[in-house]
Scaffold this motif. Structure first.
Motif, PDB file in Angstrom:
ATOM      1  N   MET A 277      27.818  32.484 132.671  1.00 42.97           N
ATOM      2  CA  MET A 277      27.936  33.770 133.348  1.00 42.97           C
ATOM      3  C   MET A 277      26.608  34.125 134.014  1.00 42.97           C
ATOM      4  O   MET A 277      25.546  33.823 133.488  1.00 42.97           O
ATOM      5  CB  MET A 277      28.291  34.873 132.339  1.00 42.97           C
ATOM      6  N   THR A 278      26.704  34.811 135.123  1.00 45.87           N
ATOM      7  CA  THR A 278      25.512  35.316 135.798  1.00 45.87           C
ATOM      8  C   THR A 278      24.985  36.519 135.008  1.00 45.87           C
ATOM      9  O   THR A 278      25.710  37.106 134.195  1.00 45.87           O
ATOM     10  CB  THR A 278      25.848  35.775 137.228  1.00 45.87           C
ATOM     11  N   PRO A 279      23.732  36.915 135.246  1.00 47.62           N
ATOM     12  CA  PRO A 279      23.234  38.114 134.573  1.00 47.62           C
ATOM     13  C   PRO A 279      24.131  39.333 134.811  1.00 47.62           C
ATOM     14  O   PRO A 279      24.399  40.095 133.882  1.00 47.62           O
ATOM     15  CB  PRO A 279      21.835  38.295 135.173  1.00 47.62           C
ATOM     16  N   ARG A 280      24.609  39.515 136.029  1.00 44.68           N
ATOM     17  CA  ARG A 280      25.499  40.647 136.318  1.00 44.68           C
ATOM     18  C   ARG A 280      26.770  40.571 135.480  1.00 44.68           C
ATOM     19  O   ARG A 280      27.211  41.570 134.910  1.00 44.68           O
ATOM     20  CB  ARG A 280      25.847  40.701 137.804  1.00 44.68           C
ATOM     21  N   GLU A 281      27.379  39.395 135.400  1.00 46.73           N
ATOM     22  CA  GLU A 281      28.602  39.229 134.618  1.00 46.73           C
ATOM     23  C   GLU A 281      28.360  39.484 133.135  1.00 46.73           C
ATOM     24  O   GLU A 281      29.203  40.085 132.463  1.00 46.73           O
ATOM     25  CB  GLU A 281      29.171  37.820 134.822  1.00 46.73           C
ATOM     26  N   VAL A 282      27.207  39.052 132.636  1.00 43.20           N
ATOM     27  CA  VAL A 282      26.866  39.313 131.233  1.00 43.20           C
ATOM     28  C   VAL A 282      26.769  40.820 130.993  1.00 43.20           C
ATOM     29  O   VAL A 282      27.303  41.343 130.015  1.00 43.20           O
ATOM     30  CB  VAL A 282      25.554  38.597 130.829  1.00 43.20           C
ATOM     31  N   VAL A 283      26.110  41.533 131.894  1.00 49.53           N
ATOM     32  CA  VAL A 283      25.961  42.986 131.734  1.00 49.53           C
ATOM     33  C   VAL A 283      27.317  43.683 131.864  1.00 49.53           C
ATOM     34  O   VAL A 283      27.606  44.614 131.095  1.00 49.53           O
ATOM     35  CB  VAL A 283      24.916  43.553 132.723  1.00 49.53           C
ATOM     36  N   GLU A 284      28.144  43.248 132.770  1.00 51.04           N
ATOM     37  CA  GLU A 284      29.490  43.839 132.874  1.00 51.04           C
ATOM     38  C   GLU A 284      30.271  43.628 131.577  1.00 51.04           C
ATOM     39  O   GLU A 284      30.948  44.544 131.097  1.00 51.04           O
ATOM     40  CB  GLU A 284      30.237  43.235 134.066  1.00 51.04           C
TER      41      GLU A 284
ATOM     42  N   GLU B 138      26.460  53.277 136.686  1.00 55.84           N
ATOM     43  CA  GLU B 138      26.091  53.850 137.983  1.00 55.84           C
ATOM     44  C   GLU B 138      25.900  52.715 138.980  1.00 55.84           C
ATOM     45  O   GLU B 138      26.432  52.751 140.071  1.00 55.84           O
ATOM     46  CB  GLU B 138      24.813  54.680 137.869  1.00 55.84           C
ATOM     47  N   THR B 139      25.115  51.724 138.576  1.00 59.08           N
ATOM     48  CA  THR B 139      24.889  50.555 139.417  1.00 59.08           C
ATOM     49  C   THR B 139      24.327  49.420 138.574  1.00 59.08           C
ATOM     50  O   THR B 139      23.725  49.651 137.522  1.00 59.08           O
ATOM     51  CB  THR B 139      23.951  50.886 140.603  1.00 59.08           C
ATOM     52  N   ILE B 140      24.533  48.211 139.038  1.00 60.89           N
ATOM     53  CA  ILE B 140      23.928  47.022 138.442  1.00 60.89           C
ATOM     54  C   ILE B 140      23.253  46.257 139.571  1.00 60.89           C
ATOM     55  O   ILE B 140      23.878  45.975 140.598  1.00 60.89           O
ATOM     56  CB  ILE B 140      24.973  46.126 137.742  1.00 60.89           C
ATOM     57  N   HIS B 141      21.987  45.942 139.372  1.00 54.98           N
ATOM     58  CA  HIS B 141      21.232  45.133 140.329  1.00 54.98           C
ATOM     59  C   HIS B 141      20.895  43.818 139.644  1.00 54.98           C
ATOM     60  O   HIS B 141      20.573  43.800 138.459  1.00 54.98           O
ATOM     61  CB  HIS B 141      19.927  45.836 140.749  1.00 54.98           C
ATOM     62  N   GLU B 142      20.935  42.757 140.406  1.00 57.97           N
ATOM     63  CA  GLU B 142      20.631  41.435 139.855  1.00 57.97           C
ATOM     64  C   GLU B 142      19.556  40.776 140.702  1.00 57.97           C
ATOM     65  O   GLU B 142      19.631  40.795 141.935  1.00 57.97           O
ATOM     66  CB  GLU B 142      21.904  40.595 139.850  1.00 57.97           C
ATOM     67  N   ALA B 143      18.554  40.212 140.028  1.00 60.06           N
ATOM     68  CA  ALA B 143      17.490  39.468 140.711  1.00 60.06           C
ATOM     69  C   ALA B 143      17.085  38.304 139.813  1.00 60.06           C
ATOM     70  O   ALA B 143      16.492  38.510 138.751  1.00 60.06           O
ATOM     71  CB  ALA B 143      16.295  40.368 140.993  1.00 60.06           C
ATOM     72  N   GLY B 144      17.469  37.113 140.212  1.00 60.07           N
ATOM     73  CA  GLY B 144      17.146  35.945 139.392  1.00 60.07           C
ATOM     74  C   GLY B 144      17.832  36.038 138.042  1.00 60.07           C
ATOM     75  O   GLY B 144      19.046  36.234 137.960  1.00 60.07           O
ATOM     76  N   GLU B 145      17.056  35.936 136.989  1.00 64.30           N
ATOM     77  CA  GLU B 145      17.623  35.967 135.632  1.00 64.30           C
ATOM     78  C   GLU B 145      17.659  37.374 135.031  1.00 64.30           C
ATOM     79  O   GLU B 145      17.977  37.541 133.860  1.00 64.30           O
ATOM     80  CB  GLU B 145      16.864  35.016 134.710  1.00 64.30           C
TER      81      GLU B 145
ATOM     82  N   ALA C 238      19.111  41.403 135.200  1.00 70.42           N
ATOM     83  CA  ALA C 238      20.040  42.408 135.712  1.00 70.42           C
ATOM     84  C   ALA C 238      19.556  43.769 135.236  1.00 70.42           C
ATOM     85  O   ALA C 238      19.174  43.930 134.072  1.00 70.42           O
ATOM     86  CB  ALA C 238      21.460  42.147 135.223  1.00 70.42           C
ATOM     87  N   ALA C 239      19.550  44.734 136.143  1.00 70.25           N
ATOM     88  CA  ALA C 239      19.172  46.112 135.816  1.00 70.25           C
ATOM     89  C   ALA C 239      20.430  46.970 135.852  1.00 70.25           C
ATOM     90  O   ALA C 239      21.178  46.945 136.836  1.00 70.25           O
ATOM     91  CB  ALA C 239      18.141  46.632 136.813  1.00 70.25           C
ATOM     92  N   LEU C 240      20.649  47.694 134.781  1.00 70.28           N
ATOM     93  CA  LEU C 240      21.812  48.570 134.643  1.00 70.28           C
ATOM     94  C   LEU C 240      21.347  50.020 134.649  1.00 70.28           C
ATOM     95  O   LEU C 240      20.530  50.417 133.817  1.00 70.28           O
ATOM     96  CB  LEU C 240      22.528  48.268 133.317  1.00 70.28           C
ATOM     97  N   GLU C 241      21.836  50.790 135.609  1.00 65.59           N
ATOM     98  CA  GLU C 241      21.606  52.235 135.602  1.00 65.59           C
ATOM     99  C   GLU C 241      22.904  52.865 135.121  1.00 65.59           C
ATOM    100  O   GLU C 241      23.978  52.561 135.633  1.00 65.59           O
ATOM    101  CB  GLU C 241      21.264  52.736 137.000  1.00 65.59           C
ATOM    102  N   TRP C 242      22.829  53.735 134.094  1.00 67.11           N
ATOM    103  CA  TRP C 242      24.034  54.262 133.453  1.00 67.11           C
ATOM    104  C   TRP C 242      23.917  55.754 133.190  1.00 67.11           C
ATOM    105  O   TRP C 242      22.846  56.345 133.267  1.00 67.11           O
ATOM    106  CB  TRP C 242      24.303  53.516 132.142  1.00 67.11           C
ATOM    107  N   ARG C 243      25.075  56.321 132.875  1.00 63.03           N
ATOM    108  CA  ARG C 243      25.163  57.703 132.394  1.00 63.03           C
ATOM    109  C   ARG C 243      26.246  57.725 131.332  1.00 63.03           C
ATOM    110  O   ARG C 243      26.985  56.759 131.174  1.00 63.03           O
ATOM    111  CB  ARG C 243      25.471  58.672 133.530  1.00 63.03           C
ATOM    112  N   ASP C 244      26.318  58.823 130.612  1.00 62.92           N
ATOM    113  CA  ASP C 244      27.419  58.986 129.660  1.00 62.92           C
ATOM    114  C   ASP C 244      28.147  60.288 129.959  1.00 62.92           C
ATOM    115  O   ASP C 244      27.684  61.095 130.770  1.00 62.92           O
ATOM    116  CB  ASP C 244      26.936  58.879 128.208  1.00 62.92           C
ATOM    117  N   PRO C 245      29.301  60.514 129.356  1.00 66.95           N
ATOM    118  CA  PRO C 245      30.086  61.718 129.660  1.00 66.95           C
ATOM    119  C   PRO C 245      29.383  63.031 129.323  1.00 66.95           C
ATOM    120  O   PRO C 245      29.750  64.073 129.851  1.00 66.95           O
ATOM    121  CB  PRO C 245      31.345  61.555 128.811  1.00 66.95           C
TER     122      PRO C 245
ATOM    123  N   PHE D 186      18.065  43.507 131.469  1.00 65.54           N
ATOM    124  CA  PHE D 186      18.565  42.392 130.673  1.00 65.54           C
ATOM    125  C   PHE D 186      18.067  41.085 131.285  1.00 65.54           C
ATOM    126  O   PHE D 186      18.386  40.780 132.437  1.00 65.54           O
ATOM    127  CB  PHE D 186      20.093  42.375 130.697  1.00 65.54           C
ATOM    128  N   THR D 187      17.296  40.328 130.519  1.00 64.33           N
ATOM    129  CA  THR D 187      16.907  38.989 130.940  1.00 64.33           C
ATOM    130  C   THR D 187      17.913  38.028 130.349  1.00 64.33           C
ATOM    131  O   THR D 187      18.078  37.978 129.121  1.00 64.33           O
ATOM    132  CB  THR D 187      15.482  38.649 130.462  1.00 64.33           C
TER     133      THR D 187
END
Length: 117
Positions: free
Chosen positions: A1-8, A64-71, A73-80, A89-90
């Motif tokens: 899995m790619t870093p993005r897929e792992v974070v998803e 909110e968004t997921i950005h991926e660069a190499g190995e 992934a950056a996850l920006e999140w919120r909660d209810p 995430f490396t």
């Protein structure tokens, strides 16, 4: 899995409060460092951390968004409840080797009626 897929996948398991499934996404010697706490080292310690946290509060991660660069992934999140944060995430060989998270622990504790530590 790619870093993005792992974070998803991580988000889906987190929202299902699946500590064992989450732990399986980490390398055996992974480090999870939520900056409001001491780093947690090792897959089994990370699993135990998630079990403790899921038993203490109902947590939901809304992407909110997921950005991926190499190995990484950056996850920006919120909660209810209005809490916001981000995690980095490396990912190596399809598993999380290192995670760092930034969020407001005091706001989290107050929102969930937990003791301020």
């Amino acid at each position: 899995m790619t870093p993005r897929e792992v974070v998803e996948r991580w988000v889906a398991l987190f929202n299902a409060a699946d500590a064992a499934g989450l732990a399986d996404l980490y390398h055996p010697e992974a480090i999870n460092h939520q900056v409001t706490q001491d780093p947690i080292e090792g897959r089994e310690a990370i699993r135990a951390m998630f079990e403790r946290e899921f038993s203490a509060a109902k947590m939901v991660c809304i992407v909110e968004t997921i950005h991926e660069a190499g190995e990484v992934a950056a996850l920006e999140w919120r909660d209810p409840l209005g809490l916001r944060g981000c995690g980095f995430f490396t990912v190596r060989n399809g598993r999380i080797a290192f995670q760092r998270g930034y969020w407001d622990k005091l706001s989290f504790l107050k929102m969930h009626g937990l003791p301020i530590q």
